[in-house]
Structure formats: structure tokens, C-alpha cells
Design a protein around this motif. Structure first.
Motif, PDB file in Angstrom:
ATOM      1  N   ARG A 158       1.439   4.032  -3.247  1.00 34.56           N
ATOM      2  CA  ARG A 158       1.308   5.484  -3.141  1.00 34.56           C
ATOM      3  C   ARG A 158       2.563   6.178  -3.667  1.00 34.56           C
ATOM      4  O   ARG A 158       2.479   7.221  -4.341  1.00 34.56           O
ATOM      5  CB  ARG A 158       1.065   5.875  -1.679  1.00 34.56           C
ATOM      6  CG  ARG A 158      -0.308   5.469  -1.156  1.00 34.56           C
ATOM      7  CD  ARG A 158      -0.409   5.762   0.335  1.00 34.56           C
ATOM      8  NE  ARG A 158      -1.679   5.289   0.876  1.00 34.56           N
ATOM      9  CZ  ARG A 158      -1.937   5.197   2.179  1.00 34.56           C
ATOM     10  NH1 ARG A 158      -1.003   5.546   3.060  1.00 34.56           N
ATOM     11  NH2 ARG A 158      -3.108   4.758   2.601  1.00 34.56           N
ATOM     12  N   THR A 202       0.834  -1.204   0.000  1.00 33.44           N
ATOM     13  CA  THR A 202       0.000   0.000   0.000  1.00 33.44           C
ATOM     14  C   THR A 202       0.870   1.257   0.000  1.00 33.44           C
ATOM     15  O   THR A 202       0.615   2.214  -0.746  1.00 33.44           O
ATOM     16  CB  THR A 202      -0.938   0.006   1.222  1.00 33.44           C
ATOM     17  OG1 THR A 202      -1.793  -1.139   1.161  1.00 33.44           O
ATOM     18  CG2 THR A 202      -1.789   1.268   1.249  1.00 33.44           C
ATOM     19  N   LYS A 203       1.914   1.249   0.835  1.00 35.94           N
ATOM     20  CA  LYS A 203       2.840   2.389   0.892  1.00 35.94           C
ATOM     21  C   LYS A 203       3.593   2.539  -0.428  1.00 35.94           C
ATOM     22  O   LYS A 203       3.768   3.664  -0.934  1.00 35.94           O
ATOM     23  CB  LYS A 203       3.833   2.189   2.037  1.00 35.94           C
ATOM     24  CG  LYS A 203       3.201   2.082   3.414  1.00 35.94           C
ATOM     25  CD  LYS A 203       2.704   3.423   3.911  1.00 35.94           C
ATOM     26  CE  LYS A 203       2.252   3.329   5.358  1.00 35.94           C
ATOM     27  NZ  LYS A 203       1.728   4.627   5.871  1.00 35.94           N
ATOM     28  N   ARG A 257       2.848   8.728  -6.844  1.00 37.69           N
ATOM     29  CA  ARG A 257       3.433  10.047  -6.640  1.00 37.69           C
ATOM     30  C   ARG A 257       4.556  10.322  -7.639  1.00 37.69           C
ATOM     31  O   ARG A 257       4.741  11.447  -8.095  1.00 37.69           O
ATOM     32  CB  ARG A 257       3.944  10.160  -5.200  1.00 37.69           C
ATOM     33  CG  ARG A 257       4.422  11.551  -4.815  1.00 37.69           C
ATOM     34  CD  ARG A 257       4.593  11.687  -3.317  1.00 37.69           C
ATOM     35  NE  ARG A 257       5.489  10.684  -2.772  1.00 37.69           N
ATOM     36  CZ  ARG A 257       5.114   9.690  -1.984  1.00 37.69           C
ATOM     37  NH1 ARG A 257       3.838   9.563  -1.635  1.00 37.69           N
ATOM     38  NH2 ARG A 257       5.987   8.824  -1.516  1.00 37.69           N
TER      39      ARG A 257
END
Length: 224
Positions: free
Chosen positions: A127, A123-124, A131
């Protein structure tokens, strides 16, 4: 079991770590592939390339390819490196699963914790990929995260596999966890945020992971 070649491989690993910390590019490029080559030579020297160790030998070869790809300049080599290490983990998964483990609720619970950690990590990373505008890597990273998680769980269940001595299984599991830690650090450093001495931490945990997996498996199959 003859250990001299293994010791030389460890020396090459230390040389790689020093080269990274000192930013000695030539030393890094020589020592990094040398570690896997010498580890493979150690298996050959002990007549452990085939039989039950065949899949672990293939894992070393794929890891060597991944090391070379990730040393090359340019982002275009990242995906081939990812694929090479994906194949290495698949080889290790097959190697660990040559014998079906006994049912064990404690190990199953630990496996769920490892899966949860992998899910949070992805999940991290997702992201970070969004980005950076690298959404094309989302699926490859997801697949890789799943496969390395299965590899670690496969190593975990060696603790319940018939014929695996506790010490050998624990060594292989420690190696698998270190390998996962290495890849987690690499991905976090690349896609989420830089880590102080990140490259050094990645390579130290990576080499310790490989040594743990291969030594644990080699001791197991040599004892049969």
C-alpha cells in the motif's frame, strides 16, 4: 576461539550508531562497512572462512556490498542494495540448511506465525509503494520479503537440526529475527511512515542480527 577481532567489530558498530544519531556522515561511511570487514576478518583469524562457514562468509560479503550501495546517494542504488542483501539471505539459507532438521510440530507452528507476519507486513508495504508511485518495486520487495522469511525459518529449524547445540541455534535464531526486524523497520520507515530514530533502530537491529547469525554459526562449526 579468538574474540578480539569480534570485539573490534562491535566497537565499529557502536561507532556507526553514534555517527547516525549525531549525523556524522564521515564517521557513518567509515564505520558501516568496517563492521562487516572486521567480522569477516574475525572468521579468517579463526580459520572459519571455509567449510560449513563458507556460505555465511559469502553472506557477509554480500551484506558488505549491500551496505555500500545503501550508503550511496540516490534512489537508483536502492535496488542494487536490495539484490545484494537478497543474495546474503540466500547464502544464509543454504548455510543453515546443510543438515536436514528433524520434524517438529511446534517449530512448524511458529514458522506459520512468521509467515503470517511477513504476509501482513508486505500488505502494508505494498500500500505504501502504491501511495508513493513506486509500484515497480512491488515485485522485488515481495521476493525479498519471502526470502528473508525463509532465512528466519531456516534459522528457527536449527533448533531441530542434528549437531546444533541449543545455545548456538538460539543465538543464530535471535540474530535472524533481529535482521528481519531491521529490514521491516527500514521498509516501514521508507515506504509506510517515518519512525522516530528510524535509521538508528534499523542499524542497531541489523548489526545485532549479523552478530547473532555469524557468532551462532561460527560456534557451531568450530565445535565440530
Amino acid at each position: 576461539m579468538k574474540l578480539a577481532m569480534l570485539g573490534i567489530s562491535l566497537i565499529a558498530a557502536v561507532g556507526n550508531w553514534i555517527s547516525i544519531e549525531r549525523n556524522w556522515k564521515t564517521g557513518e561511511r567509515l564505520a558501516k562497512p568496517a563492521v562487516m570487514i572486521l567480522l569477516l576478518a574475525w572468521l579468517w583469524h579463526n580459520h572459519l572462512l571455509g567449510g560449513g562457514m563458507l556460505w555465511f562468509s559469502l553472506g557477509i560479503l554480500f551484506s558488505l556490498a549491500g551496505d555500500v550501495f545503501l550508503m550511496l546517494e540516490g534512489e537508483r542504488f536502492f535496488l542494487p542494495g536490495l539484490v545484494a542483501f537478497l543474495l546474503a539471505h540466500l547464502a544464509y539459507i543454504i548455510g543453515f540448511n546443510q543438515v536436514t532438521p528433524a520434524a517438529n510440530l511446534i517449530l512448524a507452528a511458529i514458522a506459520l506465525v512468521i509467515l503470517a507476519f511477513a504476509g501482513i507486513l508486505f500488505t502494508k508495504l505494498r500500500r505504501g509503494l502504491i501511495r508513493q508511485g513506486a509500484t515497480s518495486l512491488t515485485l522485488p520487495v515481495a521476493i525479498y520479503t519471502l526470502v528473508i522469511t525463509v532465512m528466519v525459518i531456516s534459522a528457527l529449524f536449527t533448533l531441530a537440526r542434528p549437531g546444533w547445540a541449543d545455545g548456538h541455534a538460539a543465538l543464530a535464531l535471535a540474530g535472524a529475527l533481529a535482521f528481519m526486524a531491521s529490514d521491516s523497520l527500514l521498509a516501514w520507515n521508507k515506504f509506510v511512515q517515518p519512525i522516530r530514530h528510524g535509521r538508528l533502530l534499523v542499524m542497531v537491529s541489523y548489526h545485532l542480527g549479523q552478530f547473532g547469525i555469524i557468532l551462532g554459526a561460527a560456534l557451531h562449526f568450530a565445535a565440530q
